[in-house]
Structures are given as C-alpha cells and as structure tokens.
Design an enzyme around this catalytic site. Structure first.
Site, PDB file in Angstrom:
ATOM      1  N   ASP A   1     -68.287  61.588   6.972  1.00  0.00           N
ATOM      2  CA  ASP A   1     -67.239  60.666   6.540  1.00  0.00           C
ATOM      3  C   ASP A   1     -67.026  59.561   7.568  1.00  0.00           C
ATOM      4  O   ASP A   1     -67.240  59.763   8.764  1.00  0.00           O
ATOM      5  CB  ASP A   1     -65.935  61.459   6.312  1.00  0.00           C
ATOM      6  CG  ASP A   1     -64.942  60.698   5.456  1.00  0.00           C
ATOM      7  OD1 ASP A   1     -65.317  59.673   4.848  1.00  0.00           O
ATOM      8  OD2 ASP A   1     -63.776  61.133   5.397  1.00  0.00           O
TER       9      ASP A   1
ATOM     10  N   ASN B   1     -66.520  60.648  -5.823  1.00  0.00           N
ATOM     11  CA  ASN B   1     -67.009  59.349  -5.354  1.00  0.00           C
ATOM     12  C   ASN B   1     -67.511  58.459  -6.497  1.00  0.00           C
ATOM     13  O   ASN B   1     -67.635  57.246  -6.338  1.00  0.00           O
ATOM     14  CB  ASN B   1     -68.125  59.517  -4.302  1.00  0.00           C
ATOM     15  CG  ASN B   1     -67.636  60.051  -2.974  1.00  0.00           C
ATOM     16  OD1 ASN B   1     -68.382  60.702  -2.231  1.00  0.00           O
ATOM     17  ND2 ASN B   1     -66.383  59.785  -2.616  1.00  0.00           N
TER      18      ASN B   1
HETATM   19  C1  IPE Z   1     -65.894  63.301   1.321  1.00  0.00           C
HETATM   20  O1  IPE Z   1     -65.535  62.037   1.771  1.00  0.00           O
HETATM   21  C2  IPE Z   1     -67.145  63.219   0.538  1.00  0.00           C
HETATM   22  C3  IPE Z   1     -68.351  62.897   1.282  1.00  0.00           C
HETATM   23  C4  IPE Z   1     -68.432  62.790   2.575  1.00  0.00           C
HETATM   24  C5  IPE Z   1     -69.528  62.695   0.483  1.00  0.00           C
HETATM   25  P1  IPE Z   1     -64.480  61.142   0.998  1.00  0.00           P
HETATM   26  O2  IPE Z   1     -64.300  59.914   1.813  1.00  0.00           O
HETATM   27  O3  IPE Z   1     -64.903  60.940  -0.407  1.00  0.00           O
HETATM   28  O4  IPE Z   1     -63.184  62.068   1.015  1.00  0.00           O
HETATM   29  P2  IPE Z   1     -61.657  61.715   0.902  1.00  0.00           P
HETATM   30  O5  IPE Z   1     -61.500  60.831  -0.292  1.00  0.00           O
HETATM   31  O6  IPE Z   1     -61.262  61.024   2.157  1.00  0.00           O
HETATM   32  O7  IPE Z   1     -60.979  63.039   0.765  1.00  0.00           O
HETATM   33  C1  IPE Z   2     -68.613  58.598   3.754  1.00  0.00           C
HETATM   34  O1  IPE Z   2     -68.008  57.455   4.202  1.00  0.00           O
HETATM   35  C2  IPE Z   2     -69.694  58.317   2.738  1.00  0.00           C
HETATM   36  C3  IPE Z   2     -69.345  58.689   1.360  1.00  0.00           C
HETATM   37  C4  IPE Z   2     -68.275  59.349   1.002  1.00  0.00           C
HETATM   38  C5  IPE Z   2     -70.300  58.309   0.328  1.00  0.00           C
HETATM   39  P1  IPE Z   2     -66.825  56.729   3.411  1.00  0.00           P
HETATM   40  O2  IPE Z   2     -67.408  55.718   2.495  1.00  0.00           O
HETATM   41  O3  IPE Z   2     -65.953  57.723   2.758  1.00  0.00           O
HETATM   42  O4  IPE Z   2     -66.073  56.017   4.591  1.00  0.00           O
HETATM   43  P2  IPE Z   2     -64.509  55.863   4.794  1.00  0.00           P
HETATM   44  O5  IPE Z   2     -63.902  57.226   4.675  1.00  0.00           O
HETATM   45  O6  IPE Z   2     -64.029  54.936   3.727  1.00  0.00           O
HETATM   46  O7  IPE Z   2     -64.352  55.285   6.156  1.00  0.00           O
HETATM   47 MG    MG Z   3     -64.266  58.709   3.339  1.00  0.00          MG
END
Ligand code: IPE
Ligand code: IPE
Ligand code: MG
Length: 245
Positions: free
Chosen positions: A13, A61
């Site tokens: 993340d 997502n």
């Molecule tokens: C969790 O990250 C899912 C992945 C790393 C693929 P998210 O960014 O989607 O999670 P939330 O929304 O902060 O809980």
């Molecule tokens: C994790 O990074 C990747 C996916 C969940 C696909 P994020 O895209 O969630 O990054 P933040 O949480 O917005 O910084």
């Molecule tokens: Mg995230």
C-alpha cells in the site's frame, strides 16, 4: 534458533501517496510500486522464503476511477508478459488468487499460460492476489461447496476446516506466517481473512515504492522475536509443582 518464515504475505500500500508527495501522478506511483515488487521478490528468494503472497488489486479496487483501473490493468499485462518470464527462470511457481473472471480475456489467458508454464517449479511460490478479497473468496467457496452438495458429491456434515480450506483459492498452499502492510494503515482491507487466523502482523509507515531490503529485514527480525502460541502454552506454568504428591 531462527523461526522459519515459510510464507510471507504483503499488503502493498501507499503507491498513490508516494506519488502525490513528489508531485507526480498516481500512475507514476504504481509504476514505482511495480519495480519494488521485483526487488522485494529477489530479496525474499535470497532469504529462503518459499511462499510470497502479494496483494496487488482488491475486489474493492475495481471501484477506483476507470482511468486508474486502466493504468493498473496495463501494468499487470506488462508484468505478466515480461517480469514473470524472469521469475520462471528462477524456479518460481506462480499462482493467482481472486476472481479472475472480471479480467479481460487476454489477461485471463496470460494467467493460465503462466500458471501452466511454471507448474513443476516447486521450490518457490509467488501468489498474486488480483481482483481478490477474503470475503469474496469465501462466498465463491461456499457457492462451490453448495453445488457439490446439490450434486450429491458432498454431505454438509462432512465439512471440516480442512475440507472448507480446499474450496478456497489458496487450496494446497500453506497459511501465511507473517503479514506485512506498508503505508502506515493498520487494517487488513479484506486480505486472506481465513488464512491469516494465526499470522503475525507487521505494520510499517514506509510507502510501498520505498520498501527496501532493510525494511524487509526489519519485518523478519520482528517476526523472529515473537512467540507464536497458536492458543496453547509453550512451557507449562505448573512444571515446578508436579513434584507435589
Ligand atoms: C489494499 O489497499 C489493497 C491492496 C494493497 C491491493 P487499499 O489502498 O485498497 O486499502 P484501503 O482502501 O486503504 O483499505
Ligand atoms: C496500493 O497503493 C496499490 C493498490 C491498491 C492497487 P494505493 O494506490 O492504494 O496507494 P495509496 O493508498 O492511495 O497511497
Ligand atoms: Mg491504498
């Protein structure tokens, strides 16, 4: 004595925040995150970790803006094309968990081809969680079990924990020992809900694109210092009293 870390799960993340902090687009964050995947997998292999599960795209997502989802799909496609060929050379078997029916036919074909091409490479396993969520996996498993009951293959009373696990996408894979989440969030976001029953959890503020070998070592060190009890006792507290007749 070092505790064996056999299966590491990572909630990768923080790509978006990493990019925003640099005045870049979220796309750049995802590209940087993809590079981290390659580096971290190499580091895991060097440390003899046999199973690595990466949470790359959750069921939730899909609700992100279409443009961001499209960027992620392109990244998966090129990752599956290029980098996976490299992994194949390194004796790594690839598994996919998640609802793959939501991907384009092209990506689904790539997944199938990669799974087949790496079958037989049994030393290291990379499990990619794509379009995955723990609840969705459990619901799909229940549906399959229900169908088996309906067709007379199964009896509901025979359902054990082991049998239930065999309906999950992770059938045949060991449970994770350690789950690492980057970016400072302290939640599971629907990752491996059934499988992580006794996993150790490690949260680090480091954003995924910045996650380095030394950050991995810090997570492993923390894991090795923990006492895993699995609900039992490591040493009997009554030991000294056993001499009392
Ligand atoms: C969790 O990250 C899912 C992945 C790393 C693929 P998210 O960014 O989607 O999670 P939330 O929304 O902060 O809980
Ligand atoms: C994790 O990074 C990747 C996916 C969940 C696909 P994020 O895209 O969630 O990054 P933040 O949480 O917005 O910084
Ligand atoms: Mg995230």
């Amino acid at each position: 004595m070092h505790k064996k870390l056999n299966h590491l799960g990572i909630i990768m993340d923080g790509n978006g925040r990493w990019a925003t902090a640099r005045g870049l687009s979220r796309t750049e964050g995802h590209k940087a995150g993809a590079k981290t995947v390659t580096r971290v997998l190499e580091a895991c292999q060097k440390r003899g970790i046999h199973y690595v599960t990466l949470y790359a795209f959750s069921t939730e997502n899909w609700k992100r803006p279409a443009a961001e989802v499209a960027v992620l799909m392109d990244l998966f496609k090129s990752y599956l094309d290029k980098d996976v060929a490299e992994l194949q050379k390194k004796d790594i078997r690839i598994h996919f968990i998640g609802d793959r029916t939501r991907f384009t036919a092209e990506i689904q074909r790539q997944m199938k081809r990669i799974e087949e091409a790496t079958r037989g490479d049994e030393t290291y396993h990379l499990i990619l969680a794509l379009s995955y969520s723990g609840r969705d996996e459990l619901v799909r498993a229940m549906r399959r079990f229900g169908k088996d009951v309906q067709s007379g293959l199964r009896n509901p009373d025979d359902l054990t924990e082991e049998a239930a696990a065999s309906y999950l996408d992770t059938a045949g894979l060991p449970d994770p020992d350690l789950i690492v989440r980057t970016s400072g969030e302290q939640r599971l976001s629907n990752f491996l809900l059934w499988q992580m029953a006794y996993a150790e959890l490690y949260f680090t503020p480091v954003l995924w694109p910045d996650f380095s070998e030394s950050d991995l070592d810090a997570a492993i060190d923390s894991f090795q210092k923990r006492e895993r009890r699995f609900g039992t006792v490591t040493e009997s507290p009554f030991k000294t009293e056993t001499t009392v007749s």
